[in-house]
Write a protein that holds these residues in place. Structure first.
Motif, short mmCIF file in Angstrom:
data_model
loop_
_atom_site.label_atom_id
_atom_site.label_comp_id
_atom_site.label_asym_id
_atom_site.label_seq_id
_atom_site.Cartn_x
_atom_site.Cartn_y
_atom_site.Cartn_z
N PHE A 103 -0.04 5.86 10.42
CA PHE A 103 0.91 5.76 9.31
C PHE A 103 2.12 4.88 9.64
O PHE A 103 3.11 4.92 8.92
CB PHE A 103 1.38 7.16 8.89
CG PHE A 103 0.34 7.92 8.12
CD1 PHE A 103 0.23 7.78 6.75
CD2 PHE A 103 -0.55 8.74 8.77
CE1 PHE A 103 -0.74 8.47 6.03
CE2 PHE A 103 -1.53 9.44 8.08
CZ PHE A 103 -1.62 9.30 6.70
N TRP A 106 3.85 3.25 6.90
CA TRP A 106 3.41 3.96 5.69
C TRP A 106 3.84 5.43 5.75
O TRP A 106 3.26 6.29 5.09
CB TRP A 106 1.88 3.92 5.57
CG TRP A 106 1.25 2.58 5.56
CD1 TRP A 106 1.14 1.71 6.61
CD2 TRP A 106 0.62 1.94 4.46
NE1 TRP A 106 0.47 0.58 6.23
CE2 TRP A 106 0.13 0.69 4.92
CE3 TRP A 106 0.39 2.31 3.13
CZ2 TRP A 106 -0.55 -0.20 4.08
CZ3 TRP A 106 -0.29 1.43 2.30
CH2 TRP A 106 -0.75 0.19 2.77
N HIS A 158 -5.87 3.07 4.34
CA HIS A 158 -4.66 3.35 3.56
C HIS A 158 -4.80 2.81 2.15
O HIS A 158 -4.39 3.43 1.18
CB HIS A 158 -3.44 2.70 4.22
CG HIS A 158 -2.90 3.49 5.38
ND1 HIS A 158 -2.48 4.78 5.25
CD2 HIS A 158 -2.71 3.16 6.67
CE1 HIS A 158 -2.06 5.22 6.43
NE2 HIS A 158 -2.19 4.25 7.31
#
Length: 502
Positions: A103, A106, A158
């Motif tokens: 991540f 993100w 993602h």
């Protein structure tokens, strides 16, 4: 599925000062297919995928995304448009957790703060969907290379992934990990995702490839359907030479026993006994984890020896240190050139100069190092391994995998060696470089040296060896020679539990 390519290049070229790296390449990837890019180091594969990945800008030509002309400003821009690349060198931060790596950029937030719990939960969901058995809380540095690769692939999910580019994805994987990767690739194909796959391992193509595009010297030689080609045709397209010209015939003039191994034992390995003679190539075959490398690392003192005896030319070297064994005349070429074989931060010449022979040169002349003598010797070694003069002063990290492997081979020629142990000597190396390294192996054996060739590449070990030992389940399961050295015989003994003596 649509007939419009997911991604397509038309006349794509890349010009560097004095070098045309890519010359008007036409290429396309259809939904739900694996399209292999095949070619020697320097053929243009990496240049092509770097432009599709948004890491490089073409000098001329066009890139089309879903039939529309596109321009990628960056890797992140290409990823936003559904194109994700897993390069050979991963982009993971080793000190972060798996979830943090996935991540990165993100991160889910709870107010002004990162929501670490949500991040771990979402990472766990993604792993479950992809059938990857990885702990999101684990520190990335503690993962195996295969697991790190899975984390890199997971990062691609993602967004709306439609194109996955895999660069030498199986170079460091075990056979079981390769099987898992290939099952995953088939699942992606079923979803309509297109995969661009780069590898030197032709034995993989029949399992996953739909089409293969061959590049040579920056130019496209052709695109063929996997069902309509074979290894021999692909090698000829890639190198311009027949496959019979790749593997040299090695004359056998067997002499005295140079290396005698008697009941040597280590963790995960049954007692092993065999001999290696002067003037021969002894092949060692087996699946990853079979013990074929472990026995020789034990002989070299790199793994703990729990029993048995090793003799070199009649002298007991069982308890000798690794340095003493090397100085006595045994050279071990590690399959891991980046961590065990080479100093990537130093030039090629400096890597070639680090060996016991150089220390015995008349290096001191009135208190100064005799660099002239050292450079003359390293120059002769570089000539021997066919390392181009322009590369010799460059950092090893700046060279292709094939040229790095030539430097690693070159380190073997700095002293008088009787036994050469080559452990996976051509992993990640193109056919042209392989042919050069095979000629070196031939020259050594025909000069009366004893050569051990440990390889997971069956054509390699079958074509170069005079005798062959097969390992499975930590023991020698077959000792083959002559007409018994066939692929069917070797594969049969890969899974044999009975064992054999050599």
């Amino acid at each position: 599925m649509t007939n419009i390519p997911l991604v397509q290049t038309i006349g794509l070229s890349k010009q560097y000062p004095g070098v045309l790296a890519l010359d008007e390449i036409d290429f396309d990837l259809m939904p739900g297919e694996v399209h292999v890019l095949f070619g020697e180091n320097g053929a243009g594969k990496s240049t092509l995928i770097s432009m599709l990945a948004g890491a490089n800008v073409p000098s001329s030509g066009a890139i089309l995304r879903d039939g529309q002309k596109s321009h990628f400003e960056s890797v992140a821009d290409a990823q936003k448009r559904g194109i994700y690349t897993v390069f050979q060198e991963f982009s993971l931060i080793p000190t972060l957790s798996v979830a943090q790596n996935i991540f990165l950029g993100w991160e889910p937030r709870k107010g002004p703060f990162i929501d670490h719990r949500a991040m771990r939960q979402r990472a766990a969901q993604m792993f479950e969907e992809l059938e990857f058995d990885i702990d999101p809380s684990a520190i990335t540095a503690t993962l195996s290379r295969a697991q790190q690769q899975m984390v890199e692939i997971t990062k691609a999910f993602h967004g709306d992934l439609s194109v996955l580019i895999l660069d030498e994805p199986t170079a460091s994987l075990t056979d079981r990990e390769v099987d898992h990767l290939f099952r995953f690739i088939k699942d992606l194909k079923a979803r309509g995702i297109g995969i661009i796959y780069i590898s030197h391992r032709m034995q993989e193509f029949a399992r996953i490839a739909d089409r293969i595009t061959v590049l040579r010297d920056g130019a496209k030689i052709g695109t063929v359907a996997m069902a309509d080609t074979n290894d021999g045709a692909l090698v000829e397209m890639m190198t311009g030479r027949a496959i019979s010209e790749i593997y040299p015939r090695i004359a056998q003039n067997t002499g005295d026993v140079f290396l005698k191994v008697d009941q040597v034992l280590t963790t995960g390995l049954h007692p092993c006994s065999f001999e290696v003679n002067a003037g021969e190539v002894l092949g060692i075959a087996g699946l990853v984890g079979s013990g074929k490398s472990r026995i020789f690392r034990t002989i070299m003192g790199l793994n703990p020896r729990l029993g048995g005896q090793v003799e070199l030319a009649g002298c007991d070297i069982t308890k000798s240190s690794t340095r003493a064994i090397i100085e006595a005349g045994v050279y071990y070429l590690s399959p891991d050139r980046k961590h065990e074989g080479l100093d990537l931060a130093k030039p090629c010449n400096d890597n070639l100069a680090v060996n016991p022979m150089m220390a015995r040169l008349d290096e001191k002349l009135r208190g100064f190092v005799n660099w002239i003598a050292i450079r003359q010797k390293t120059g002769a070694i570089a000539d021997k391994v066919e390392l181009s003069e322009g590369y010799r002063s460059k950092l090893v990290s700046q060279l292709s995998g094939g040229n790095q492997q030539k430097v690693l081979f070159g380190k073997a020629f700095g002293q008088d060696i009787d036994v050469y142990i080559f452990d996976e000597p051509t992993v990640g190396v193109d056919m042209g470089t392989r042919a050069a390294l095979y000629r070196l192996i031939r020259d050594l054996a025909e000069a009366g040296k004893a050569v051990v060739l440990i390889s997971s590449d069956l054509p390699e070990v079958l074509n170069l060896s005079h005798r062959l030992l097969v390992f499975a389940h930590g023991k020698i399961t077959a000792a083959l020679s002559g007409d018994s050295m066939t692929e069917d015989q070797v594969l049969k003994h890969f899974f044999d539990e009975t064992g054999a003596t050599a």
